[in-house]
Motif scaffolding. Structure first.
Motif, PDB file in Angstrom:
ATOM      1  N   PHE A  74       0.049  -0.759  -2.375  1.00 35.70           N
ATOM      2  CA  PHE A  74       1.326  -1.134  -2.988  1.00 35.70           C
ATOM      3  C   PHE A  74       2.235  -1.704  -1.908  1.00 35.70           C
ATOM      4  O   PHE A  74       2.095  -1.390  -0.715  1.00 35.70           O
ATOM      5  CB  PHE A  74       1.994   0.041  -3.707  1.00 35.70           C
ATOM      6  N   GLU A  75       3.120  -2.576  -2.334  1.00 36.03           N
ATOM      7  CA  GLU A  75       4.059  -3.212  -1.397  1.00 36.03           C
ATOM      8  C   GLU A  75       5.366  -2.432  -1.353  1.00 36.03           C
ATOM      9  O   GLU A  75       5.751  -1.777  -2.326  1.00 36.03           O
ATOM     10  CB  GLU A  75       4.341  -4.645  -1.834  1.00 36.03           C
ATOM     11  N   ASP A  76       6.025  -2.510  -0.192  1.00 32.93           N
ATOM     12  CA  ASP A  76       7.351  -1.881  -0.111  1.00 32.93           C
ATOM     13  C   ASP A  76       8.355  -2.750  -0.854  1.00 32.93           C
ATOM     14  O   ASP A  76       8.017  -3.786  -1.434  1.00 32.93           O
ATOM     15  CB  ASP A  76       7.750  -1.637   1.344  1.00 32.93           C
ATOM     16  N   GLU A  77       9.618  -2.378  -0.795  1.00 32.14           N
ATOM     17  CA  GLU A  77      10.639  -3.075  -1.596  1.00 32.14           C
ATOM     18  C   GLU A  77      10.760  -4.540  -1.222  1.00 32.14           C
ATOM     19  O   GLU A  77      10.972  -5.407  -2.075  1.00 32.14           O
ATOM     20  CB  GLU A  77      11.981  -2.362  -1.428  1.00 32.14           C
ATOM     21  N   ASP A  78      10.620  -4.857   0.051  1.00 34.40           N
ATOM     22  CA  ASP A  78      10.740  -6.247   0.504  1.00 34.40           C
ATOM     23  C   ASP A  78       9.457  -7.033   0.338  1.00 34.40           C
ATOM     24  O   ASP A  78       9.454  -8.266   0.465  1.00 34.40           O
ATOM     25  CB  ASP A  78      11.175  -6.277   1.984  1.00 34.40           C
ATOM     26  N   GLY A  79       8.343  -6.328   0.129  1.00 36.01           N
ATOM     27  CA  GLY A  79       7.056  -7.013  -0.005  1.00 36.01           C
ATOM     28  C   GLY A  79       6.480  -7.426   1.315  1.00 36.01           C
ATOM     29  O   GLY A  79       5.521  -8.201   1.352  1.00 36.01           O
ATOM     30  N   ALA A  80       7.064  -6.935   2.397  1.00 39.15           N
ATOM     31  CA  ALA A  80       6.610  -7.357   3.718  1.00 39.15           C
ATOM     32  C   ALA A  80       5.458  -6.496   4.221  1.00 39.15           C
ATOM     33  O   ALA A  80       4.620  -6.974   5.003  1.00 39.15           O
ATOM     34  CB  ALA A  80       7.768  -7.286   4.712  1.00 39.15           C
ATOM     35  N   GLU A  81       5.413  -5.261   3.821  1.00 41.76           N
ATOM     36  CA  GLU A  81       4.394  -4.346   4.318  1.00 41.76           C
ATOM     37  C   GLU A  81       3.619  -3.717   3.145  1.00 41.76           C
ATOM     38  O   GLU A  81       4.147  -3.582   2.041  1.00 41.76           O
ATOM     39  CB  GLU A  81       5.028  -3.240   5.170  1.00 41.76           C
ATOM     40  N   LEU A  82       2.361  -3.350   3.445  1.00 43.34           N
ATOM     41  CA  LEU A  82       1.483  -2.750   2.445  1.00 43.34           C
ATOM     42  C   LEU A  82       1.158  -1.307   2.800  1.00 43.34           C
ATOM     43  O   LEU A  82       1.104  -0.951   3.984  1.00 43.34           O
ATOM     44  CB  LEU A  82       0.178  -3.545   2.337  1.00 43.34           C
ATOM     45  N   TYR A  83       0.929  -0.529   1.773  1.00 39.95           N
ATOM     46  CA  TYR A  83       0.550   0.872   1.960  1.00 39.95           C
ATOM     47  C   TYR A  83      -0.751   1.114   1.175  1.00 39.95           C
ATOM     48  O   TYR A  83      -0.813   0.868  -0.031  1.00 39.95           O
ATOM     49  CB  TYR A  83       1.656   1.807   1.455  1.00 39.95           C
ATOM     50  N   GLN A  84      -1.780   1.584   1.900  1.00 35.92           N
ATOM     51  CA  GLN A  84      -3.074   1.836   1.259  1.00 35.92           C
ATOM     52  C   GLN A  84      -3.086   3.243   0.664  1.00 35.92           C
ATOM     53  O   GLN A  84      -2.748   4.223   1.324  1.00 35.92           O
ATOM     54  CB  GLN A  84      -4.225   1.692   2.262  1.00 35.92           C
ATOM     55  N   VAL A  85      -3.498   3.332  -0.614  1.00 34.26           N
ATOM     56  CA  VAL A  85      -3.495   4.603  -1.346  1.00 34.26           C
ATOM     57  C   VAL A  85      -4.874   5.258  -1.234  1.00 34.26           C
ATOM     58  O   VAL A  85      -5.880   4.650  -1.601  1.00 34.26           O
ATOM     59  CB  VAL A  85      -3.150   4.375  -2.834  1.00 34.26           C
ATOM     60  N   PRO A  86      -4.959   6.505  -0.745  1.00 27.15           N
ATOM     61  CA  PRO A  86      -6.245   7.209  -0.694  1.00 27.15           C
ATOM     62  C   PRO A  86      -6.777   7.455  -2.111  1.00 27.15           C
ATOM     63  O   PRO A  86      -5.994   7.659  -3.048  1.00 27.15           O
ATOM     64  CB  PRO A  86      -5.897   8.538  -0.004  1.00 27.15           C
ATOM     65  N   PRO A  87      -8.090   7.452  -2.313  1.00 24.60           N
ATOM     66  CA  PRO A  87      -8.677   7.607  -3.662  1.00 24.60           C
ATOM     67  C   PRO A  87      -8.295   8.916  -4.361  1.00 24.60           C
ATOM     68  O   PRO A  87      -8.224   8.959  -5.587  1.00 24.60           O
ATOM     69  CB  PRO A  87     -10.191   7.560  -3.390  1.00 24.60           C
ATOM     70  N   LYS A  88      -8.038   9.957  -3.590  1.00 27.51           N
ATOM     71  CA  LYS A  88      -7.770  11.267  -4.192  1.00 27.51           C
ATOM     72  C   LYS A  88      -6.303  11.487  -4.559  1.00 27.51           C
ATOM     73  O   LYS A  88      -5.965  12.511  -5.143  1.00 27.51           O
ATOM     74  CB  LYS A  88      -8.234  12.378  -3.255  1.00 27.51           C
ATOM     75  N   LYS A  89      -5.459  10.524  -4.223  1.00 30.20           N
ATOM     76  CA  LYS A  89      -4.044  10.668  -4.554  1.00 30.20           C
ATOM     77  C   LYS A  89      -3.820  10.459  -6.054  1.00 30.20           C
ATOM     78  O   LYS A  89      -4.408   9.563  -6.659  1.00 30.20           O
ATOM     79  CB  LYS A  89      -3.206   9.646  -3.769  1.00 30.20           C
ATOM     80  N   THR A  90      -2.946  11.277  -6.633  1.00 28.55           N
ATOM     81  CA  THR A  90      -2.604  11.098  -8.042  1.00 28.55           C
ATOM     82  C   THR A  90      -1.488  10.071  -8.170  1.00 28.55           C
ATOM     83  O   THR A  90      -0.794   9.744  -7.182  1.00 28.55           O
ATOM     84  CB  THR A  90      -2.138  12.424  -8.664  1.00 28.55           C
ATOM     85  N   LEU A  91      -1.308   9.568  -9.394  1.00 24.99           N
ATOM     86  CA  LEU A  91      -0.251   8.587  -9.634  1.00 24.99           C
ATOM     87  C   LEU A  91       1.123   9.178  -9.307  1.00 24.99           C
ATOM     88  O   LEU A  91       1.973   8.517  -8.708  1.00 24.99           O
ATOM     89  CB  LEU A  91      -0.301   8.126 -11.096  1.00 24.99           C
ATOM     90  N   LEU A  92       1.341  10.429  -9.691  1.00 27.70           N
ATOM     91  CA  LEU A  92       2.627  11.080  -9.420  1.00 27.70           C
ATOM     92  C   LEU A  92       2.901  11.155  -7.923  1.00 27.70           C
ATOM     93  O   LEU A  92       4.028  10.877  -7.462  1.00 27.70           O
ATOM     94  CB  LEU A  92       2.639  12.481 -10.037  1.00 27.70           C
ATOM     95  N   GLN A  93       1.890  11.521  -7.162  1.00 31.23           N
ATOM     96  CA  GLN A  93       2.069  11.621  -5.709  1.00 31.23           C
ATOM     97  C   GLN A  93       2.433  10.272  -5.095  1.00 31.23           C
ATOM     98  O   GLN A  93       3.276  10.184  -4.196  1.00 31.23           O
ATOM     99  CB  GLN A  93       0.790  12.166  -5.061  1.00 31.23           C
ATOM    100  N   VAL A  94       1.813   9.213  -5.601  1.00 27.81           N
ATOM    101  CA  VAL A  94       2.109   7.872  -5.066  1.00 27.81           C
ATOM    102  C   VAL A  94       3.526   7.447  -5.456  1.00 27.81           C
ATOM    103  O   VAL A  94       4.272   6.897  -4.639  1.00 27.81           O
ATOM    104  CB  VAL A  94       1.074   6.853  -5.580  1.00 27.81           C
ATOM    105  N   LEU A  95       3.910   7.700  -6.701  1.00 26.29           N
ATOM    106  CA  LEU A  95       5.244   7.309  -7.160  1.00 26.29           C
ATOM    107  C   LEU A  95       6.349   8.061  -6.410  1.00 26.29           C
ATOM    108  O   LEU A  95       7.478   7.563  -6.292  1.00 26.29           O
ATOM    109  CB  LEU A  95       5.379   7.564  -8.668  1.00 26.29           C
TER     110      LEU A  95
END
Length: 288
Positions: free
Chosen positions: A230-251
């Motif tokens: 997912f991109e940060d607010e500016d769209g300049a940087e990316l964050y890779q989500v681990p497979p075991k993370k839930t949607l709530l944890q990412v949000l």
């Protein structure tokens, strides 16, 4: 020798009866227009016995029934009567009534194990033809407890196992029966059929397991290849989500921003040319 007075009186009485019979019509005969219906009411000539016997409608039949099923007779005699009745129903292919008769015979709890084994085995046959294979199997198992070497019970048990697709059990029952009679044709045929079906079932089970394992490996490989960002607010940087993370944890991540009330992610295959080009020159953070 001259006839006695008693013989003469008897002859006179017979002559009187014959004269009366000739002068008066016989009232006990069948009526010409309904002789078939009346003929059917005679117990000896009945084609179908009514399930409920009304003494007023069928007094002769009710009388015979009371004699046959006399409760003062021994349990063995009553059980045998019900067995014979069940056999008659079975021959007529009225399997439901046959089951009822055999059941009534078993209720007498007679002390003859052979007779009880026959009642169980015969009821199993009737249940089999009704499609009640589990009930039939229970009956032959009960019969074998009373008479372990009862060949008919073994044959019918093997048939039930075949119908229930218990192929290994069917083979075992056939083997037990063949130890009693090695030339029993039905058991030889059933054993060959059951053994073939057992091997086919085992082969299909192995194939199904191999297919399932292959699909699991493919899914695992696909999950390992898929990468989510997912991109940060500016769209300049990316964050890779681990497979075991839930949607709530990412949000709940401090750098995640929901826009237009819709969560957004970038999903791609890590080894694909698109993913490599898209990530080239961009800063990627790993979420822990």
């Amino acid at each position: 020798m001259e006839p006695s007075d008693q013989d003469a009186a008897s002859d006179d009485a017979m002559d009187s009866f014959l004269e009366k019979f000739q002068s008066q019509p016989y009232r006990g005969g069948f009526r010409e227009d309904q002789w078939e219906e009346e003929f059917e009411k005679v117990p000896l000539f009945m084609k179908n016995v009514p399930s409920e016997i009304d003494p007023k409608e069928n007094p002769d039949l009710a009388c015979l029934q009371s004699i046959i099923f006399d409760e003062e007779r021994s349990p063995e005699e009553q059980a045998k009567t019900y067995k014979d009745e069940g056999n008659d129903y079975f021959k007529e292919k009225d399997y439901k009534k046959a089951v009822i008769s055999y059941t009534e015979g078993l209720k007498k709890k007679c002390a003859d194990p052979d007779l009880n084994a026959i009642l169980y085995t015969n009821r199993a046959a009737a249940q089999y033809y009704l499609g009640n294979f589990r009930s039939a199997l229970n009956d032959v198992m009960a019969a074998r407890k009373l008479k372990p070497c009862h060949l008919k019970a073994i044959v019918r048990g093997a048939l039930c196992h075949l119908e229930l697709k218990h192929f290994a059990e069917a083979v075992n029952w056939c083997d037990e029966g063949l130890q009693i009679d090695a030339k029993e044709k039905k058991l030889l045929e059933m054993r060959a059929k059951a053994d073939k079906l057992k091997r086919t079932e085992q082969r299909d089970t192995r194939k199904a397991k191999l297919k399932e394992k292959k699909e699991q490996n493919q899914n695992k490989a696909l999950l390992q290849a898929v990468q989510v960002y997912f991109e940060d607010e500016d769209g300049a940087e990316l964050y890779q989500v681990p497979p075991k993370k839930t949607l709530l944890q990412v949000l709940q991540h401090p750098r995640y921003v929901v826009k237009s009330l819709t969560p957004a992610f970038l999903v791609c295959i890590g080894s694909s040319p698109f993913c490599k080009n898209y990530l080239q020159g961009r800063k990627v953070h790993q979420i822990k």
